[in-house]
Write a protein that holds these residues in place. Sequence first.
Motif, PDB file in Angstrom:
ATOM      1  N   ILE A  40       0.865  -1.181   0.000  1.00 20.47           N
ATOM      2  CA  ILE A  40       0.000   0.000   0.000  1.00 20.47           C
ATOM      3  C   ILE A  40       0.901   1.230   0.000  1.00 20.47           C
ATOM      4  O   ILE A  40       1.767   1.358   0.866  1.00 20.47           O
ATOM      5  CB  ILE A  40      -0.920   0.008   1.240  1.00 20.47           C
ATOM      6  N   PRO A  41       0.699   2.143  -0.976  1.00 22.69           N
ATOM      7  CA  PRO A  41       1.544   3.343  -1.011  1.00 22.69           C
ATOM      8  C   PRO A  41       1.399   4.147   0.275  1.00 22.69           C
ATOM      9  O   PRO A  41       0.287   4.348   0.764  1.00 22.69           O
ATOM     10  CB  PRO A  41       1.004   4.133  -2.204  1.00 22.69           C
ATOM     11  N   GLN A  42       2.515   4.589   0.813  1.00 19.64           N
ATOM     12  CA  GLN A  42       2.518   5.363   2.047  1.00 19.64           C
ATOM     13  C   GLN A  42       2.552   6.850   1.719  1.00 19.64           C
ATOM     14  O   GLN A  42       3.289   7.291   0.845  1.00 19.64           O
ATOM     15  CB  GLN A  42       3.734   5.000   2.905  1.00 19.64           C
ATOM     16  N   SER A  43       1.751   7.618   2.423  1.00 17.87           N
ATOM     17  CA  SER A  43       1.700   9.064   2.222  1.00 17.87           C
ATOM     18  C   SER A  43       2.950   9.701   2.787  1.00 17.87           C
ATOM     19  O   SER A  43       3.433   9.333   3.855  1.00 17.87           O
ATOM     20  CB  SER A  43       0.473   9.641   2.916  1.00 17.87           C
ATOM     21  N   ARG A  44       3.458  10.669   2.075  1.00 19.36           N
ATOM     22  CA  ARG A  44       4.635  11.394   2.557  1.00 19.36           C
ATOM     23  C   ARG A  44       4.257  12.789   3.047  1.00 19.36           C
ATOM     24  O   ARG A  44       5.112  13.614   3.293  1.00 19.36           O
ATOM     25  CB  ARG A  44       5.664  11.486   1.447  1.00 19.36           C
ATOM     26  N   PHE A  45       2.959  13.048   3.178  1.00 20.64           N
ATOM     27  CA  PHE A  45       2.479  14.343   3.639  1.00 20.64           C
ATOM     28  C   PHE A  45       2.753  14.490   5.130  1.00 20.64           C
ATOM     29  O   PHE A  45       2.462  13.597   5.905  1.00 20.64           O
ATOM     30  CB  PHE A  45       0.978  14.467   3.373  1.00 20.64           C
ATOM     31  N   LYS A  46       3.337  15.610   5.503  1.00 22.34           N
ATOM     32  CA  LYS A  46       3.591  15.879   6.915  1.00 22.34           C
ATOM     33  C   LYS A  46       3.075  17.264   7.253  1.00 22.34           C
ATOM     34  O   LYS A  46       3.310  18.217   6.515  1.00 22.34           O
ATOM     35  CB  LYS A  46       5.099  15.830   7.206  1.00 22.34           C
ATOM     36  N   LEU A  47       2.386  17.367   8.374  1.00 23.75           N
ATOM     37  CA  LEU A  47       1.921  18.661   8.846  1.00 23.75           C
ATOM     38  C   LEU A  47       3.086  19.445   9.434  1.00 23.75           C
ATOM     39  O   LEU A  47       3.972  18.872  10.065  1.00 23.75           O
ATOM     40  CB  LEU A  47       0.846  18.485   9.925  1.00 23.75           C
ATOM     41  N   GLY A  48       3.088  20.728   9.225  1.00 23.21           N
ATOM     42  CA  GLY A  48       4.081  21.580   9.858  1.00 23.21           C
ATOM     43  C   GLY A  48       5.415  21.635   9.153  1.00 23.21           C
ATOM     44  O   GLY A  48       6.380  22.145   9.709  1.00 23.21           O
ATOM     45  N   VAL A  49       5.502  21.144   7.928  1.00 22.81           N
ATOM     46  CA  VAL A  49       6.776  21.131   7.214  1.00 22.81           C
ATOM     47  C   VAL A  49       7.295  22.550   6.993  1.00 22.81           C
ATOM     48  O   VAL A  49       8.497  22.798   7.073  1.00 22.81           O
ATOM     49  CB  VAL A  49       6.627  20.384   5.869  1.00 22.81           C
ATOM     50  N   LEU A  50       6.401  23.486   6.721  1.00 17.69           N
ATOM     51  CA  LEU A  50       6.816  24.861   6.435  1.00 17.69           C
ATOM     52  C   LEU A  50       6.680  25.787   7.639  1.00 17.69           C
ATOM     53  O   LEU A  50       6.811  26.998   7.495  1.00 17.69           O
ATOM     54  CB  LEU A  50       6.001  25.414   5.260  1.00 17.69           C
ATOM     55  N   GLU A  51       6.469  25.231   8.809  1.00 17.15           N
ATOM     56  CA  GLU A  51       6.297  26.045  10.001  1.00 17.15           C
ATOM     57  C   GLU A  51       7.539  26.906  10.237  1.00 17.15           C
ATOM     58  O   GLU A  51       8.665  26.417  10.226  1.00 17.15           O
ATOM     59  CB  GLU A  51       6.049  25.164  11.217  1.00 17.15           C
ATOM     60  N   GLY A  52       7.311  28.202  10.402  1.00 19.80           N
ATOM     61  CA  GLY A  52       8.411  29.130  10.650  1.00 19.80           C
ATOM     62  C   GLY A  52       9.106  29.599   9.387  1.00 19.80           C
ATOM     63  O   GLY A  52       9.985  30.449   9.447  1.00 19.80           O
ATOM     64  N   LYS A  53       8.717  29.076   8.223  1.00 23.07           N
ATOM     65  CA  LYS A  53       9.373  29.452   6.968  1.00 23.07           C
ATOM     66  C   LYS A  53       8.534  30.398   6.120  1.00 23.07           C
ATOM     67  O   LYS A  53       9.053  31.039   5.223  1.00 23.07           O
ATOM     68  CB  LYS A  53       9.691  28.203   6.143  1.00 23.07           C
ATOM     69  N   VAL A  54       7.237  30.466   6.368  1.00 23.55           N
ATOM     70  CA  VAL A  54       6.362  31.289   5.541  1.00 23.55           C
ATOM     71  C   VAL A  54       5.750  32.463   6.302  1.00 23.55           C
ATOM     72  O   VAL A  54       4.845  33.102   5.810  1.00 23.55           O
ATOM     73  CB  VAL A  54       5.230  30.430   4.913  1.00 23.55           C
TER      74      VAL A  54
END
Length: 75
Positions: A40-54
């Motif tokens: 089963i393909p695993q999702s690579r989505f992660k919350l907070g990846v851009l936190e503090g960068k935008v």
Amino acid sequence: MLFTVHKAKSQLSKLIDAALAGEEVVIAKGTKPVVKLVAIPQSRFKLGVLEGKVGNPPDFLEPLSTEELDAWEGK
């Protein structure tokens, strides 16, 4: 890879690893293939990846200032 049900039971961990590695794993009853083990393909989505960068996003639940409210109301 083709395995009988009996052999698949004893080597399930190995078969799962093979499927995760992209190999086609087929399980047969006797000589008749009946199922295919597929990863089963695993999702690579992660919350907070851009936190503090935008920067800080606006708080949409915060009440508008009088000037902003007047601008929205066309005053």
